[in-house]
Write an enzyme that holds these catalytic residues in place. Structure first.
Site, PDB file in Angstrom:
ATOM      1  CG  ASP A 268      32.967  42.649  43.084  1.00 46.67           C
ATOM      2  OD1 ASP A 268      32.676  42.426  42.116  1.00 46.67           O
ATOM      3  OD2 ASP A 268      33.935  42.104  43.877  1.00 46.67           O
TER       4      ASP A 268
HETATM    5  C1  NOJ Z   1      33.974  40.195  40.673  1.00 49.82           C
HETATM    6  C2  NOJ Z   1      35.393  40.665  41.410  1.00 49.82           C
HETATM    7  O1  NOJ Z   1      35.443  40.407  42.646  1.00 49.82           O
HETATM    8  C3  NOJ Z   1      35.740  41.930  40.982  1.00 49.82           C
HETATM    9  O2  NOJ Z   1      37.060  42.279  41.523  1.00 49.82           O
HETATM   10  C4  NOJ Z   1      35.599  42.108  39.500  1.00 49.82           C
HETATM   11  O3  NOJ Z   1      36.121  43.464  39.185  1.00 49.82           O
HETATM   12  C5  NOJ Z   1      34.416  41.983  38.948  1.00 49.82           C
HETATM   13  N1  NOJ Z   1      33.922  40.762  39.380  1.00 49.82           N
HETATM   14  C6  NOJ Z   1      34.069  42.388  37.580  1.00 49.82           C
HETATM   15  O4  NOJ Z   1      34.829  41.313  36.834  1.00 49.82           O
END
Ligand code: NOJ
Length: 745
Positions: free
Chosen positions: A287
């Site tokens: 993430d």
């Molecule tokens: C943080 C989020 O937790 C995740 O779900 C997402 O795909 C990413 N950012 C990218 O935007």
């Protein structure tokens, strides 16, 4: 494309793997090509494939300065997120394939969570449809639109079981239940990825967040998670296993720590479970900045050490941390990270790029003509209208206050009546707020015309300005019915949007109370837009009907109007429990019994597992949802009262539509494994079926169970155990078991 062909041709001719337009997708063939390519790559270039940075069009996390275009030009970037459109992605892809030494195409990823341009109901809402065909279709449509805008990869589906409505991201998941989430996992993977990834309208899915993210303490985003094997294996892991079995190509790490080890550095979940036990062959992306966050977690002394931990734990691609970029080469050169770990990650990523056909034609996804043709296609909007309708849940409908009829004048009141911004919800990808969206007002107007709608905003979503109350009261006095459109704004759910108070915000409830006092003779219908279960105890006592519409999407206004006027008879059922008050949270239907369960006949008995100030029961249970008609369940019968290991148990029920409307019913099958070597939940959903029955008619619904449906993780393995089971077929999780059978081994 000229230079690109020459580069790729040189690479493949060196290893006698000729390239042609009928790209051969056999796996061993692709691996040969990947190996050929990798033999030409420097360590830095291989690391480059494991790096992803944002294209800066959209912000979905903390700002990180990356110098991404320089990295791209140097051939040291494998993927980009948050940039889309055929034109822009082509421009960037051109740099990758025409200006770098090896011309390796990059991947474009984006959060396509509940639609790309055509926005469907938020995921929690769509889960309420229990309609797997429709969910799969929405993912297919999203993939078609997104792929035409140059995207290869969605960071979806989110498969985190959510049992705490304080957690804002509960809106992105499928709710509290394992069985339902498993089915939705499969439907999404199939919808996004299709049956052939090399087609230019299919995209990679990404099961996220691995794992336990939904169990954040106190519902506070990113917070600590501690859970034993029982909960981890029986509740939080199965949806990911379902996605892996359905062929999902990528997984994303979670932000949380799990039992003291942050997920992004957690070897147990990635190497031991995902790779070794489940045989996952795709790649794992972190993430956003999650490798760096190992330092804040207190799990790594510095970012360099965090980089080492992450790759050793099984992470392949670094989203936004810059960790692999800045430290991985040195770690390999210093002998701290085995070069083979980098090779493995690079190989997995390149393999997928080949599978997508990007080496065949790197621009196959950036086709401006196709983009124009498929974006907001009318059949897609029509599909989203249906999704909005089938996802709405009729929580309450006293005196059949709904449906509305065309001859009535309604007072349409509330801050979300004319809203076109919130209606598409959070994580709405590239969906146009305002522009394309259809408000509830617009939808109702198609049935009533302006003349029969008396509109007043009444109040705002959040502040305490009561200056609109008087107008709302006067209009309500002139109307036949009062229809309120209220709820949360879209920023109140999604990432980093946890709440400690799950009531309808601002003074909206005060407005309801005022209307009830001032206009006591009128029916009040509450249409709710929100991204989580809310505490509706007060509203439930004030209004006659409540229709939960979640954030219904681009064409939400039309879809919801169809429900309000009975063109679609509501059939949605809650995929998550609505508590009576926040003190009951976490609350979900498939709890354990405890040693002191409360007796049904005397719920307040002392020294039982109850509260002294609230019942244990929720306001609206999992699986609940009314219809304008009534369904009667009768004649439940089992094919046998004893089954053996290889037997199939058939359970059937007769369902009669005894009301005045044709309608769909979501029929639910539950079991209770009465005694286990690990205690089993009091109820477990094991099947469901959405059926249509005309008024006055009836249907027989049949379910089949085999031993594999009784499997659970007992601390060592997935097993089923002999003994007595209870079974029921019902229209919600609120029932008492009346039937049982024995599993004899
Ligand atoms: C943080 C989020 O937790 C995740 O779900 C997402 O795909 C990413 N950012 C990218 O935007």
């Amino acid at each position: 494309m000229g230079k690109y062909i020459i580069k790729v041709a040189i690479v493949f001719s060196l290893f006698s793997c000729s390239r042609n337009n009928n790209f051969n997708n056999s796996e061993s063939d692709i691996y040969n090509k990947v190996d050929s390519l990798m033999s030409l790559m420097t360590l830095k270039e291989k690391i480059g494939q494991t790096i992803m940075y944002s294209g800066d069009w959209v912000t979905t996390g903390p700002t990180v300065s990356s110098n991404n275009i320089k990295l791209l030009k140097d051939g040291n970037l494998g993927a980009m997120l948050n940039v889309y459109s055929a034109k822009k992605t082509k421009e960037l892809q051109k740099i990758a394939v025409e200006e770098t030494r090896l011309g390796i195409p990059i991947l474009f990823g984006y959060d396509i969570i509940h639609g790309f341009k055509t926005i469907f109901p938020i995921n929690l809402g769509h889960a309420a449809s229990w309609d797997m065909k429709d969910i799969q279709k929405s993912a297919r449509i999203a993939a078609d639109e997104a792929s035409s805008a140059g995207l290869h990869w969605t960071f979806a589906p989110m498969l985190d079981i959510g049992r705490d409505p304080r957690w804002g991201r509960i809106s992105e998941g499928a709710g509290e239940d394992v069985f339902l989430t498993n089915e939705i996992a499969k439907a999404n993977v199939k919808g996004f990825q299709g049956d052939d990834l090399s087609k230019n309208n299919t995209i990679l899915a990404c099961a996220k967040h691995f794992v336990g993210y939904g169990a954040a303490q106190g519902g506070r985003d990113y917070h600590t998670v501690n859970m034993g094997q029982d909960e981890l294996r029986n509740v939080y892991l199965p949806p990911f296993k379902a996605a892996v079995d359905a062929g999902v190509q990528t997984l994303m790490t979670a932000f949380n720590e799990l039992n003291g080890v942050p997920a992004t550095g957690n070897k147990f979940i990635f190497r031991d479970i995902l790779r070794d036990e489940w045989g996952f062959k795709g790649f794992v992306v972190t993430d956003y900045t999650a490798i760096n966050e190992l330092v804040q977690h207190g799990f790594a002394e510095n970012e360099k050490r965090a980089t080492e931990i992450a790759i050793k734990a099984g992470v392949d691609m670094d989203m936004m941390s810059g960790a692999n970029r800045f430290y991985l080469e040195a770690l390999v050169n210093e002998g701290k990270v085995d070069a083979d770990l980098v090779n493995d990650s690079c190989r997995r990523i390149l393999f997928i790029k080949f599978k997508l056909g990007l080496f065949d034609d790197p621009y196959r996804y950036c086709d401006e003509n196709r983009e124009k043709e498929v974006t907001y296609k009318s059949e897609y909007l029509e599909s989203a209208r249906k999704s909005a309708a089938i996802s709405s849940v009729l929580l309450k409908n006293d005196d059949n206050s709904l449906p509305l009829t065309k001859n009535q004048t309604i007072a349409l009141i509330g801050p979300l009546v004319k809203d076109k911004e919130n209606i598409i919800g959070n994580w709405a990808a590239a969906g146009d707020r305002n522009g394309k969206a259809i408000s509830i007002y617009d939808g109702i107007k198609t049935y009533l015309g302006d003349a029969k709608i008396l509109y007043a905003k009444g109040c705002n979503i959040k502040n305490d300005d009561k200056s609109g109350f008087q107008e709302a009261i006067s209009l309500s006095r002139k109307a036949d019915k009062i229809v309120l459109v209220m709820g949360e704004d879209y920023h109140m759910s999604g990432e980093a949007a946890s709440r400690t108070n799950i009531k309808i915000p601002g003074i909206q409830t005060e407005l309801i109370k005022t209307l009830k006092e001032e206009v006591p003779d009128k029916k009040i219908i509450l249409i709710l837009m929100n991204g989580r279960p809310l505490d509706l105890s007060e509203e439930d006592s004030l209004v006659d009907s409540i229709l939960e519409i979640w954030f219904p999407g681009t064409i939400g206004g039309f879809g919801i109007a169809d429900v309000l006027f009975g063109v679609y008879n509501p059939s949605g059922k809650l995929p998550i429990t609505f508590p009576r008050n926040i003190g009951q949270v976490p609350i979900y239907y498939n709890v354990k019994n405890t040693g002191r369960p409360i007796p049904l006949e005397n719920p307040n008995e002392d020294y039982k597992s109850n509260y002294i100030d609230s019942p244990n029961t929720p306001l609206y249970p999992f699986g609940h949802g009314l219809s304008y008609t009534t369904f009667e369940y009768s004649d439940i019968s089992l094919s046998s009262n004893i089954i053996g290991e290889s037997d199939i148990l058939s359970i059937s029920v007769n369902i009669t539509n005894s009301g005045n409307y044709d309608g769909h019913e979501i029929v639910q099958l539950y079991i209770h494994d009465k005694v286990g070597s690990i205690t089993r939940p009091v109820k477990e959903l094991k099947g469901f079926s959405k059926i249509f029955i005309k008024k006055g008619e009836n249907k027989t619904v049949n379910f089949q169970l085999t031993c594999k449906d009784f499997k659970f993780f007992n601390g060592k393995d997935f097993i089923f155990e002999p003994g007595e089971f209870e079974v029921a077929i019902a229209g919600s999780s609120d029932f008492s078991f009346m039937h049982s059978f024995e599993l004899k081994l």
